[in-house]
Write an enzyme that holds these catalytic residues in place. Structure first.
Site, short mmCIF file in Angstrom:
data_model
loop_
_atom_site.label_atom_id
_atom_site.label_comp_id
_atom_site.label_asym_id
_atom_site.label_seq_id
_atom_site.Cartn_x
_atom_site.Cartn_y
_atom_site.Cartn_z
N GLY A 51 56.04 47.16 9.93
CA GLY A 51 57.05 47.17 10.59
C GLY A 51 57.57 48.27 11.33
O GLY A 51 57.43 49.54 11.88
N CYS A 78 49.98 49.65 7.42
CA CYS A 78 51.21 50.32 8.26
C CYS A 78 52.52 51.02 7.52
O CYS A 78 52.44 50.93 6.29
CB CYS A 78 51.50 50.12 9.55
SG CYS A 78 51.75 50.63 10.67
N TYR A 79 53.28 49.90 8.30
CA TYR A 79 54.88 50.32 7.23
C TYR A 79 54.77 49.73 6.36
O TYR A 79 54.78 50.29 5.11
CB TYR A 79 55.92 49.12 7.70
CG TYR A 79 57.27 49.31 7.85
CD1 TYR A 79 57.87 50.45 7.80
CD2 TYR A 79 57.62 48.61 6.57
CE1 TYR A 79 59.34 50.80 7.09
CE2 TYR A 79 58.34 48.63 5.45
CZ TYR A 79 60.03 49.59 6.56
OH TYR A 79 60.68 49.51 5.24
N HIS A 165 45.99 48.80 12.00
CA HIS A 165 45.64 47.52 11.77
C HIS A 165 44.48 46.90 11.61
O HIS A 165 43.81 47.19 13.05
CB HIS A 165 46.33 46.66 12.52
CG HIS A 165 47.78 47.12 12.68
ND1 HIS A 165 48.88 46.88 12.05
CD2 HIS A 165 48.62 48.87 12.81
CE1 HIS A 165 50.20 47.65 12.16
NE2 HIS A 165 50.35 48.19 13.28
N GLU A 167 44.01 43.73 10.83
CA GLU A 167 44.34 42.45 11.72
C GLU A 167 44.54 42.67 13.00
O GLU A 167 43.95 40.96 13.33
CB GLU A 167 46.06 42.23 11.49
CG GLU A 167 46.53 42.24 12.25
CD GLU A 167 47.46 44.03 11.79
OE1 GLU A 167 46.93 44.47 10.61
OE2 GLU A 167 48.57 44.36 11.54
N ASP A 222 49.43 23.93 25.37
CA ASP A 222 50.37 24.18 23.92
C ASP A 222 50.79 22.72 24.22
O ASP A 222 51.29 21.88 23.25
CB ASP A 222 51.61 25.05 24.11
CG ASP A 222 50.62 26.20 23.73
OD1 ASP A 222 49.75 27.23 23.51
OD2 ASP A 222 51.49 27.71 24.17
N LYS A 368 46.96 30.74 19.84
CA LYS A 368 46.17 29.90 21.10
C LYS A 368 45.21 29.21 20.61
O LYS A 368 44.43 28.00 20.89
CB LYS A 368 46.67 30.62 22.01
CG LYS A 368 46.05 29.97 23.28
CD LYS A 368 47.27 29.88 23.44
CE LYS A 368 48.10 29.29 25.54
NZ LYS A 368 49.18 28.59 25.08
#
Ligand code: XMP
Length: 604
Positions: A51, A78-79, A165, A167, A222, A368
């Protein structure tokens, strides 16, 4: 279905975490950070996202401290790590050094979520605060040079925290860490895209009921996939697709889309030219957010007018949209995220329609890469599915506008400070440009200056070195969020803003440059390995002829949340630049050497 809760503290990557767990075949949901522990009991595991704030900030997002005592495995990122420490009685303070980018993580224990990792790992950091004392029961498991508590754990209670991170793809074994966490939660691996399609077809039928769906289509991946999915659910006759030519689309876009749709069996799509309306509303506008808002609003008004002309009863029609996950998060769509920019499918009028239950967005949960896979599964040909993403506001966000020179305060001192540093370390120099572009750093939006570097003739052209210089400049000098390489012209350049707004003439110039670039990369078979290639027009004259400049911004990415600038073969780049130089109206050509973060993909 076994589900992981991702508590959203507003990080740009909150949705990426959910996407990653789903790629590991475990269904996940994003929940408000304050979701009561009582509700979280239903989940197999809890991940706390990053965050933009500090845990001590007034109004910073909090969580129910009881969630750490449910006996459910928790991973704080992280946060998320900081809030875990804070809520369990440890201490967090403002880090001496802000860290953005790669770091080496040294692991002292390799078990739990760290099982099967190397003793030293490449990880991606993006933080200012850090943990200074740990709560009872937690121990340090990994450190980096600038962060002693980069990985912590209470192995007995399955509570884990990482300052980096896992991710993002930049963390080499991030997926392994998440996979290990999922293993610890015991969640069944039941989620896949076939199931998504099956569920979504049912959900669309249910939501649309007896109504019909009207959808604005851009020809991009999309909206095409969303339209096809809706068409498959409720049939061709009840869907109406409208392609609005905003005047901000690419050269030959309409013909290409028509052709491709025919091949894909996508029907009932109509075309309408509205360029004049857009250009009229955009006169004298130069601020990025204003441009976006006007483009978004004009879009909706055109759509409303068309619906009226077509006499579609608004009570009987829902609006379909190809919105995907990153679109919502980057608008500040989740409660705690900082607003980076307004997405055109999230402007006020659409928000109102969403509230009234009048909007259907079947791809809202996907990234995506997943949309592309769904497209293929629906039988949409590769040439559409693999098309580079093109933003809704189109060339509007690639045509930078400015009314006069815009330098930072104290600019000459600042420029000389940067140049002294560059001369000493790399033997090069450059200039701060008198304009600004959008960027993203540590989960927040920036609006700062690009720095244009020049290589002298004797210096070897080396992308690795240029990447290093670029990161070095943006980390060290906070006025700068982008670094460009001057490709044309050589030598000393005069640079001056030539007031420029979103006009038909400027867009036509950009269309020409953009078309040339697209044809070139297709011809040289670079199209597939480049994820997206914005060509950006800057109202910057470099000589007395009064032309403008063009920035080449090819990037590689997986899901647009992070990106690396693409390293084009120099020989081809020279050839491309030669072609662009010869285009009347183009004075200068630059190459964008900025990753995301700290730059965004688009310039705005
Ligand atoms: P940035 O510039 O934030 O862009 O790094 C991330 C991705 O989002 C695309 N983009 C948009 N797509 N409507 C869209 O459909 C928009 O308003 C919009 N703005 C940015 C951008 O092209 C990139 O792929």
């Amino acid at each position: 279905m076994d589900t992981i809760a991702v508590l959203d503290f507003g990080g740009q990557y909150a949705h990426l975490i959910a996407n990653r767990t789903r790629r590991l075949n475990v269904y996940s949901e994003i929940l408000d950070s304050n979701t009561p522990a009582e509700k979280l009991k239903e989940y197999k595991g809890i991940i706390l996202s990053g965050g933009p704030q500090s845990v001590y900030d007034e109004n910073s997002p909090q969580c129910d401290p009881q969630l750490f005592y449910l006996g459910i495995p928790v991973l704080g990122i992280c946060y998320g790590l900081q809030i875990m420490v804070h809520k369990k009685g440890g201490h967090v303070s403002s880090g001496k050094i802000k860290e953005y980018g790669f770091a080496r993580l040294n692991l002292s224990k390799r078990k739990g979520i760290f099982e099967d990792l190397e003793p030293e790992e490449n990880v991606w950091m993006s933080h200012g605060d850090e943990v200074t004392s740990l709560p009872e029961g937690m121990e340090i498991v990994g450190s980096t040079d600038n962060c002693a508590n980069a990985a912590i754990a209470d192995f007995d209670k399955n509570l884990y925290g990482v300052q980096f991170h896992p991710e993002v793809t930049h963390t080499d074994h991030g997926m392994k860490i998440l996979d290990n966490f999922l293993k610890i939660t015991g969640a069944k691996r039941e989620w896949n895209l076939d199931k998504f399609i099956e569920n979504e077809l049912e959900a669309i039928k249910k939501k649309v009921g007896d109504n019909n769906v009207f959808m604005l289509i851009s020809g991009g991946v999309d909206s095409t996939v969303a339209y096809k999915l809706i068409q498959k659910a409720i049939g061709t006759k009840r869907t109406y697709g409208l392609f609005v030519d905003t005047g901000l689309i690419r050269e030959h876009e309409r013909e290409e889309v028509e052709e491709a749709y025919k091949k894909a069996g996508i029907e009932n799509v109509h075309f309408y030219y509205a360029g004049d309306k857009f250009f009229t509303h955009l006169q004298n506008i130069y601020k990025p957010e204003e441009k976006r808002k006007i483009i978004g609003d004009t879009f909706i008004n055109v759509q409303k007018d068309t619906v009226e002309t077509m006499q579609l009863n608004p009570e009987k029609w829902l609006l379909g949209q190809g919105t995907i996950y990153p679109d919502t998060i980057e608008t500040g769509g989740t409660k705690n995220s900082d607003k980076i920019k307004t997405h055109h499918n999230r402007v006020e009028q659409i928000e109102e329609m969403i509230k009234a239950g009048k909007v259907i967005e079947p791809l809202m949960q996907l990234y995506k890469d997943e949309v592309r896979q769904v497209g293929l599964k629906l039988g949409i040909p590769e040439e559409i599915v693999q098309r580079h993403p093109f933003p809704g506001p189109g060339l509007g966000v690639r045509c930078l506008c400015a009314k006069q020179d815009d330098y930072p305060e104290n600019y000459e001192n600042m420029q000389s400070e940067i140049n002294t540093y560059l001369q000493e370390i790399y033997g090069i120099n450059g200039q701060i440009l008198p304009l600004k572009s959008v960027g993203v750093q540590g989960d927040s939006r920036t609006y700062r200056h690009p720095f244009l570097i020049k290589l002298h003739k004797d210096l070897k052209r080396d992308w690795g070195l240029l990447a290093k210089i670029s990161t070095d400049i943006t980390n060290r000098f906070s006025t700068i969020n982008r670094v460009l390489l001057l490709l044309h012209p050589h030598g000393v350049i005069e640079k001056k803003i030539k007031p420029g707004y979103l006009t038909k003439e400027r867009i036509e110039l950009l269309q020409k440059a953009d078309y040339r670039v697209t044809q070139f990369i297709k011809y040289h078979k670079m199209y597939q390995e480049i994820w997206q290639f914005p060509v950006v027009l800057l109202p910057l004259s470099l000589n007395n002829e009064g032309g403008e400049s063009v920035v080449l911004r090819p990037i590689q990415s997986e899901e647009a949340m992070t990106a690396n600038f693409y390293r084009m073969t120099w020989k081809w780049l020279d050839e491309l630049v030669e072609g662009l130089e010869a285009t009347p109206g183009i004075d200068g050509v630059f190459y964008d050497l900025t990753n995301k973060p700290p730059g965004t993909i688009e310039w705005e």
